[in-house]
Design a protein around this motif. Structure first.
Motif, PDB file in Angstrom:
ATOM      1  N   LEU A 159       0.819  -1.204   0.000  1.00 51.20           N
ATOM      2  CA  LEU A 159       0.000   0.000   0.000  1.00 51.20           C
ATOM      3  C   LEU A 159       0.857   1.259   0.000  1.00 51.20           C
ATOM      4  N   ALA A 160       0.312   2.299  -0.582  1.00 49.07           N
ATOM      5  CA  ALA A 160       0.961   3.613  -0.550  1.00 49.07           C
ATOM      6  C   ALA A 160       0.754   4.245   0.828  1.00 49.07           C
ATOM      7  N   PRO A 161       1.565   5.270   1.169  1.00 47.43           N
ATOM      8  CA  PRO A 161       1.493   5.846   2.523  1.00 47.43           C
ATOM      9  C   PRO A 161       0.120   6.364   2.916  1.00 47.43           C
ATOM     10  N   GLU A 162      -0.639   6.880   1.959  1.00 46.97           N
ATOM     11  CA  GLU A 162      -1.932   7.470   2.301  1.00 46.97           C
ATOM     12  C   GLU A 162      -3.065   6.440   2.344  1.00 46.97           C
ATOM     13  N   GLU A 163      -2.794   5.211   1.954  1.00 46.40           N
ATOM     14  CA  GLU A 163      -3.854   4.206   1.902  1.00 46.40           C
ATOM     15  C   GLU A 163      -4.182   3.659   3.287  1.00 46.40           C
ATOM     16  N   ASP A 164      -5.462   3.436   3.507  1.00 49.95           N
ATOM     17  CA  ASP A 164      -5.922   2.859   4.769  1.00 49.95           C
ATOM     18  C   ASP A 164      -5.610   1.367   4.798  1.00 49.95           C
ATOM     19  N   LEU A 165      -5.255   0.869   5.981  1.00 47.81           N
ATOM     20  CA  LEU A 165      -4.883  -0.533   6.129  1.00 47.81           C
ATOM     21  C   LEU A 165      -6.091  -1.460   6.272  1.00 47.81           C
ATOM     22  N   SER A 166      -7.233  -0.913   6.636  1.00 47.68           N
ATOM     23  CA  SER A 166      -8.338  -1.730   7.115  1.00 47.68           C
ATOM     24  C   SER A 166      -8.802  -2.786   6.118  1.00 47.68           C
ATOM     25  N   ALA A 167      -8.996  -2.407   4.851  1.00 46.73           N
ATOM     26  CA  ALA A 167      -9.523  -3.364   3.881  1.00 46.73           C
ATOM     27  C   ALA A 167      -8.545  -4.515   3.649  1.00 46.73           C
ATOM     28  N   ALA A 168      -7.268  -4.193   3.507  1.00 48.58           N
ATOM     29  CA  ALA A 168      -6.269  -5.240   3.269  1.00 48.58           C
ATOM     30  C   ALA A 168      -6.138  -6.164   4.468  1.00 48.58           C
TER      31      ALA A 168
END
Length: 211
Positions: A159-168
């Motif tokens: 993931l990129a820095p701005e992406e949220d972790l929750s879905a992954a």
């Protein structure tokens, strides 16, 4: 292991300003991916020590640490300048957040946390288990090993820095999975929130704070 002079077996660039350093394992060295060692250096200001997490799946003959190099740092440039045959002072292993033969692992990693992430995932697969990695970084490192993990059947999300972790994290977290989290403090907050959002137990995760 008390302070020991260990020889550098190899040093490899693994991404932007990042190297993997293979050190020769001393006799009876017993460590797991996710534990860390202390490296001690001498410079003009005296002695300095830094801790680095083991990023190889095992420590047979050699073990690996992954280092992000800060050109303005004290230890990073010295590590980047090492060559095979040089020696460094090492002690350890230390830490309690490491792989202990779990059959299913999910490693959530930020920045240099990808080092123990790939080591743990590789070891779990080697042992016949299942592995997933959720990794967030501005300039990802260890791409070849992440690709190899995918080819072996691991679930890998970068993931990129701005992406949220929750879905992954939700996609990768299944019942009976041991979760590991490696990264700096802000990342740990995001990771534990994502575990909770996915219905997991943040308090059951094995967590290492890089500072």
């Amino acid at each position: 292991m008390d302070d020991a002079e260990l020889a550098v077996a190899d040093i490899t660039e693994v991404g932007p300003d990042a190297v993997a350093i293979d050190l020769e394992s001393p006799t009876d060295f017993d460590a797991r991916p996710g534990q860390f060692v202390k490296l001690t250096f001498e410079d003009d200001g005296g002695e300095i020590s830094r801790f680095y997490t083991i990023s190889s799946p095992d420590v047979v003959d050699t073990f690996e640490i992954t280092v992000e190099i800060d050109p303005e740092g004290d230890a990073g440039p010295m590590l980047a300048a090492l060559e095979a045959g040089d020696t460094v002072t090492v002690s350890g292993p230390f830490g309690s957040s490491y792989y202990e033969d779990e059959s299913r692992v999910l490693v959530i990693a930020g920045g240099p946390g990808v080092g123990p992430a790939v080591g743990i995932a590789e070891r779990a697969l080697d042992d016949g288990g299942e592995a997933a990695v959720v990794y967030r970084d501005e300039s990802p490192i260890h791409q070849e090993r992440l690709n190899a993990l995918r080819e072996r059947g691991a679930v890998v999300s970068v993931l990129a820095p701005e992406e949220d972790l929750s879905a992954a994290v939700a996609d990768a977290l299944t019942d009976g999975t041991q979760v590991f989290v490696y990264g700096f403090a802000d990342f740990l907050d995001d990771a534990t929130a994502a575990i909770a959002d996915a219905g997991g137990e943040p308090d059951a995760a094995k967590v290492e704070n890089f500072g």
